[in-house]
Design an enzyme around this catalytic site. Structure first.
Site, PDB file in Angstrom:
ATOM      1  N   ARG A  98       1.003  -1.288   0.057  1.00  0.00           N
ATOM      2  CA  ARG A  98      -0.182   0.188   0.104  1.00  0.00           C
ATOM      3  C   ARG A  98       0.944   1.181  -0.078  1.00  0.00           C
ATOM      4  NH1 ARG A  98      -5.237   0.752   3.234  1.00  0.00           N
ATOM      5  NH2 ARG A  98      -5.704   1.598   1.652  1.00  0.00           N
ATOM      6  N   GLN A 153     -16.312   1.406   5.608  1.00  0.00           N
ATOM      7  CA  GLN A 153     -15.658   1.137   7.090  1.00  0.00           C
ATOM      8  C   GLN A 153     -16.325   1.983   8.255  1.00  0.00           C
ATOM      9  OE1 GLN A 153     -14.248   2.248   4.130  1.00  0.00           O
ATOM     10  NE2 GLN A 153     -11.751   1.649   3.949  1.00  0.00           N
ATOM     11  N   ASP A 201      -3.693   9.194   6.955  1.00  0.00           N
ATOM     12  CA  ASP A 201      -2.790   8.287   6.502  1.00  0.00           C
ATOM     13  C   ASP A 201      -1.460   8.932   6.256  1.00  0.00           C
ATOM     14  OD1 ASP A 201      -4.095   5.399   5.761  1.00  0.00           O
ATOM     15  OD2 ASP A 201      -5.450   7.136   5.811  1.00  0.00           O
ATOM     16  N   ASN A 255      -6.328  11.238   3.629  1.00  0.00           N
ATOM     17  CA  ASN A 255      -7.128  10.322   4.444  1.00  0.00           C
ATOM     18  C   ASN A 255      -8.344   9.494   3.270  1.00  0.00           C
ATOM     19  OD1 ASN A 255      -7.906   9.302   6.891  1.00  0.00           O
ATOM     20  ND2 ASN A 255      -9.996  10.415   6.764  1.00  0.00           N
TER      21      ASN A 255
END
EC number: 5.3.1.23
Length: 358
Positions: A98, A205, A246, A256
């Protein structure tokens, strides 16, 4: 305030008892099934990170730290040079899973730093040092999340309505969380907050994880579709927005979960504070602005057919599925880390925090 409540936190990532594998909660199976996976091979660890079985920047970092330690134990090398080469190959492989979440490369670089700092030692001598380092990464995250939650809670008052996006609770970290950390801490201390959780398309999420964690903890949570955020703000039900991150650029631009920037624009329009919460490990001072952040592109089927019994879009239609967006620093009220609260201008406040304690 009511009586203090002890919150039970799901341990999303840990080292196995025999120290040969990483144990994670498979977040793709929640909320219907609480299942744990045992990851021992490089392929299993890579896939767990890439496929979001483990997700959330801090949790990814913890998983990477434990994972590279387990893989280091499997390396067979005649000398330090060969050990370092094989370690580096495994590190680069995991790092490719990632690209956006900086905690992944941060944790892996930190583990590799242990190896390079002990040049000339045997692999048998280095392995205990790697174990100590990955355990330290986990324990530090617990302390960081607790501190972030304390600072975040200082900005809230009893009865406030809070809007969240994506998931930045214990599942995404180690304890309390970042973006949702103050909500759990408030519950423990008897504060009542009303939470509105965006479902967070396309991977849901917010619906699957945030609503699960908050309701499990007895926190007042209402699930809304992403496009309902403006309505609840207009109704006066939201006094603050709190999200995780992030990656944070040096100027305060924040990457994010996709949809975060839309929430920030709405909050700006309705004059609602927009807070970003995350550890200093997510701050990338080498990244000057958000335009330099590589945005991960996900499988189009996540939009078309995931969570549906049948595909919900025409076959052959074009898709665009970025995992993240970048919220401009001008829309952010404050960035909250374990070291304190950063206010604009972020070029100054973030730099000061990164120098603090070094």
């Amino acid at each position: 305030m009511s009586q203090l409540t002890e919150i039970t936190h799901t341990q999303s990532v840990r080292l196995s008892d025999d120290e040969n594998a990483v144990i994670i909660v498979d977040q793709t199976r929640l909320p219907g099934h609480l299942e744990y996976l045992c990851l021992s091979s490089a392929g299993e660890i890579w896939d767990a990170i890439h496929s979001l079985k483990v997700r959330g920047a801090p949790a990814i970092g913890i998983c990477a730290g434990y994972g590279i330690y387990c893989l280091a134990k499997q390396i067979r090398a005649a000398d330090f040079k060969e050990f370092l080469q094989k370690f580096h190959e495994q590190k680069e492989y995991l790092n490719s899973s990632r690209p956006t979440a900086v905690n992944l490369s941060w944790a892996l670089n930190r583990m590799e730093g242990v190896v390079t700092a002990n040049a000339g030692r045997s692999p048998e001598e280095i392995l205990p040092l790697l174990k100590a380092e990955c355990m330290a990464i986990h324990q530090e995250d617990i302390r960081m999340c607790t501190a972030i939650s304390e600072y975040g809670l200082s900005l809230l008052k009893d009865g406030d309505g809070i809007l969240t996006h994506c998931n930045a609770g214990p599942l995404a970290t180690s304890r309390y969380g970042t973006g949702q950390g103050p909500l759990f801490l408030a519950k423990e201390r008897g504060m009542h907050l009303k939470v509105f959780a965006d479902e967070t398309r396309p991977l849901l999420q917010g619906a699957r994880l945030t609503a699960y964690e908050l309701s499990r903890a007895g926190i007042d949570v209402t699930l809304i579709c992403d496009n309902m955020a403006g309505m609840v703000m207009k109704n006066g039900w939201v006094q603050a927005c709190m999200v995780g991150c992030d990656r944070v650029a040096a100027n305060g631009d924040v990457a994010n979960k996709i949809g975060t920037s839309s929430v920030a624009v709405l909050a700006h329009y309705y004059h609602i504070p927009f807070y970003v919460l995350g550890p200093t490990s997510t701050i990338d001072m080498a990244c000057k602005t958000g335009s330099e952040i590589q945005i991960e592109q996900r499988d189009p089927d996540e939009i078309r057919e995931m969570f549906y019994q049948e595909p919900m879009a025409p076959k052959g239609v074009n898709y665009y599925n970025p995992a993240f967006d970048v919220t401009d620093h001008s829309l952010i009220t404050a960035i909250i880390t374990e070291k304190g609260i950063c206010y604009p201008p972020f070029t100054d406040s973030l730099a000061a925090q990164m120098q603090f304690g070094t």
